[in-house]
Design an enzyme around this catalytic site. Structure first.
Site, mmCIF file in Angstrom:
data_model
loop_
_atom_site.group_PDB
_atom_site.id
_atom_site.type_symbol
_atom_site.label_atom_id
_atom_site.label_comp_id
_atom_site.label_asym_id
_atom_site.label_seq_id
_atom_site.Cartn_x
_atom_site.Cartn_y
_atom_site.Cartn_z
ATOM 1 N N LYS A 169 26.779 40.991 52.759
ATOM 2 C CA LYS A 169 26.224 42.250 52.145
ATOM 3 C C LYS A 169 26.386 42.064 50.351
ATOM 4 C CE LYS A 169 28.044 45.827 50.958
ATOM 5 N NZ LYS A 169 27.411 46.506 49.887
ATOM 6 N N GLU A 244 39.623 39.317 47.355
ATOM 7 C CA GLU A 244 40.196 39.087 45.908
ATOM 8 C C GLU A 244 39.760 40.403 45.442
ATOM 9 O OE1 GLU A 244 38.892 39.477 42.117
ATOM 10 O OE2 GLU A 244 37.188 38.357 42.738
ATOM 11 N N CYS A 278 37.104 41.266 36.846
ATOM 12 C CA CYS A 278 38.636 41.491 37.382
ATOM 13 C C CYS A 278 39.669 40.876 36.651
ATOM 14 C CB CYS A 278 38.412 41.100 38.940
ATOM 15 S SG CYS A 278 37.761 39.670 39.229
ATOM 16 N N GLU A 378 42.948 49.842 36.203
ATOM 17 C CA GLU A 378 42.002 48.943 36.080
ATOM 18 C C GLU A 378 40.633 49.787 35.166
ATOM 19 O OE1 GLU A 378 40.063 44.987 37.929
ATOM 20 O OE2 GLU A 378 40.237 46.832 39.248
#
Length: 474
Positions: A169, A244, A278, A378
């Site tokens: 996906k 991750e 990231c 973040e």
């Protein structure tokens, strides 16, 4: 552009229930393509196709799997410019970066899987027995929009190399490069059912993959919050889960570094992929005595950025991916202002001379303290926080003062000194002095940044089970 079919069991098929979604070009804010959104029924078809295919694909020879990988690599190279341009259109990555990094690094993962597979020992003698490594089974792969093809490749390549079958996906925000990749897999002659692709959103297709009883493993890249949800859904079937997740990486510039040069390089590293990365070094830690020099170097670095049309090869930064991402980043920039950080460059609002597109101003804050939102959350945009420290121990403490642990960065003229500091950073990967990407070394996080590894032999072994065969003489 209409891309309304899914790739299931070796064929392009219509969704069980028609439902479409527009794909928006973030530079123009125009819908330029449509995809279908899948359902649990589509995932079920794909998972069952993958299960059927696994019984035979898991037993094919290494040479045959090497052949499939070589054909995928050949097709990938032939279509690399098309793949790069598609990523520029779907998520705003500047065409030069999309070609040299987004598409090329994705290709690297297949080349690396080929290298690892060619020499990998699936069996070894140990004690009175044999330790055998076998493919784990059907793998559900859920990938993000920020590196839409790189993350697909980093999962699909080792899965196919080890003999697993796949239900993928990709992100519904940037799905088109993955659809082109499915064409490459098909043209490579990979057997039906080995690779399947179902588009859709996380709450529907993503959750269906995570909870499906026919799927043995889930590999997920995305936010920590979504990763927790995936793990909980997978737990009912005791699936292996490799994740991750988020990051808030620190870049420690030591007192013996060339501070202006390190700051400039650090700004550009933070802004990789418009900060939608990231492992970006979004917290820059500098000796307090170097505050003025660091601020000036940061301003010079920001001034060199070419913000503009991502299809223009001269542009070095494009838009963010969506209005939601812009709103999040703008809110965090405003929080930095409100909480008293020094605005070194950029700031709130749309960049000058850009009347359309999801652009934000590349921003640097100084005098950031560890209690501020911009030092903790973040941001996933081009926003750098500069934090001053007095001692090396304090710098390391600040670097580790985060729930994340994806990456770290250390700058020093003395590599041995940098290594000593790097050893104390609680992160899965630490870059010394601007070290380049290495596809053979493991990538993954500590703490809330994840629990798996990708790339090279470590990523390869994520897709293998370990079996002990006993009863052999010495």
């Amino acid at each position: 552009m209409q891309s309304l079919k899914f790739y299931i069991d070796g064929a392009w098929v219509d969704p069980v229930t028609p439902s479409s979604l527009g794909v928006v070009n973030p530079a123009t804010e125009e819908t330029f393509a449509h995809i279908s959104l899948g359902s649990r029924a589509d995932v079920d078809l794909a998972a069952k196709a993958a299960r059927r295919a696994f019984s035979s694909y898991s037993t094919v020879s290494v040479e045959e799997r090497l052949g499939y990988l070589r054909k995928i690599i050949e097709g990938f190279r032939a279509r690399l410019p098309e793949l790069a341009r598609t990523m520029t259109l779907e998520m705003g990555s500047p065409i030069t970066f999309a070609t040299e990094r987004q598409a090329t690094v994705a290709l690297f993962h297949f080349e690396e899987a080929l290298r690892v597979l060619a020499d990998y020992k699936f069996e070894e003698r140990m004690g009175h027995g044999i330790v055998r490594r076998e493919p784990i089974g059907v793998c559900g792969l859920i990938t993000p929009w920020n590196w839409p093809l790189n993350q697909v490749a980093s999962k699909v390549a080792p899965a196919l190399a080890t003999g697993c079958t796949v239900v993928l996906k990709p992100s519904e925000i940037a799905p088109l490069s993955a659809l082109l990749f499915a064409e490459i897999v098909h043209d490579a002659g990979v057997p039906p059912g080995v690779f399947n692709l179902v588009n859709g959103d996380g709450p529907t297709v993503g959750e269906a993959i995570a909870s499906h009883p026919e799927i043995d493993m889930v590999s997920f890249t995305g936010s920590t919050m979504a990763g927790v949800k995936v793990a909980k859904l997978a737990a009912d079937n005791v699936k292996r889960v490799a994740q991750e997740l988020g990051g808030k990486s620190a870049n420690i510039i030591l007192a013996d570094a060339d501070v202006p040069a390190a700051v400039k390089a650090g700004v550009h590293a933070c802004y990789t992929n418009a900060g939608q990365n990231c492992q970006s070094p979004t917290r820059m830690l500098i000796p307090r005595a170097q505050r003025v020099a660091a601020f000036e170097a940061a301003r010079e670095a920001v001034a060199s950025i070419r913000l503009g049309d991502p299809l223009d090869p001269a542009s070095t930064m494009g838009p963010l991916v969506s209005p939601a991402q812009v709103a999040k980043v703008q809110a965090l920039i405003q929080s930095g202002v409100d909480e008293g950080a020094t605005l070194v460059a950029g700031g709130p609002g749309r960049p000058d001379a850009l009347s359309q597109g999801y652009y934000v101003r590349p921003t640097v804050f100084g005098d950031v303290t560890r209690d501020m939102r911009i030092a903790n959350e973040e941001i996933f945009g081009p926003v750098l926080s500069i934090i001053s420290y007095d001692t090396e121990d304090e710098a390391i403490d600040i670097a580790n003062d985060t729930p994340f642990g994806l990456a770290g960065f250390v700058q020093s003229k003395d590599v041995a000194h940098a290594r000593t500091v790097a050893n104390r950073i609680r992160a899965g990967r630490v870059y010394l002095n601007g070290a380049p990407f290495d596809r053979s070394l493991p990538f993954g996080g500590y703490k809330q940044s994840g629990n798996g590894r990708e790339f090279g032999v470590f990523g390869f072994e994520e897709y293998l089970e370990v079996k002990a065969l006993l009863g052999f003489a010495e």
